[in-house]
Write an enzyme that holds these catalytic residues in place. Structure first.
Site: not given
Ligand code: TYD
Length: 135
Positions: A48
């Protein structure tokens, strides 16, 4: 313009290695810190972009391969293996991260969590104008 960048942070050898990042070492004021412990030998995360949020990544254990692409198709990649290395992921970069060897990753972010800040569809990222600005 902010571009991806690798930092080598100062360390102190105290039998163990201590790595230090002072405020002046960081390119933005940190508003949020989180960390990820991968349970798999190989895991792909990210995939993303963020509209405004910038992030700094440190691989505390294991290994990380970070692939970045800007809206014009310019690509860069970083391999993090050492805890004194830190990568800046600017906003508006598509980011794909491969976690290797049970990686543990520390993330420092410029913004609070906001689901609206995410661009999760690659084609949407590629087709849009760079209309967002750092907050
Ligand atoms: P995401 O940022 O998509 O993780 P990655 O980049 O490691 O794949 O986040 C994964 C999940 O965690 C998503 O459902 C949102 C949640 N999340 C939070 O609730 N708070 C946060 O600060 C972060 C970074 C993610």
């Amino acid at each position: 313009m902010t571009i991806p960048r690798l930092y080598n942070l100062p360390t102190v050898d105290i039998n163990s290695i201590m790595t230090i990042a002072e405020r002046d070492d960081l390119p933005f004021p940190v508003k949020r810190v989180y960390w990820i412990t991968s349970n798999h030998e190989d895991e792909i995360r990210g995939e993303h972009a963020h509209k405004s949020c910038q992030q700094l990544l440190v691989c505390l254990h294991g290994e990380l391969n970070i692939q970045l692409e800007d809206n014009h198709g310019n690509k860069s990649s970083f391999c993090l293996k050492h805890p004194n290395e830190m990568v800046l992921i600017p906003s508006q970069y598509w980011c794909k991260i491969a976690y290797k060897k049970d990686a543990i990753v520390l993330v420092m972010a410029s913004h609070e969590y906001d689901p609206e800040d995410y661009i999760r569809v690659y084609d949407e990222f590629k087709s849009q104008e760079l209309k967002y600005h750092l907050g």
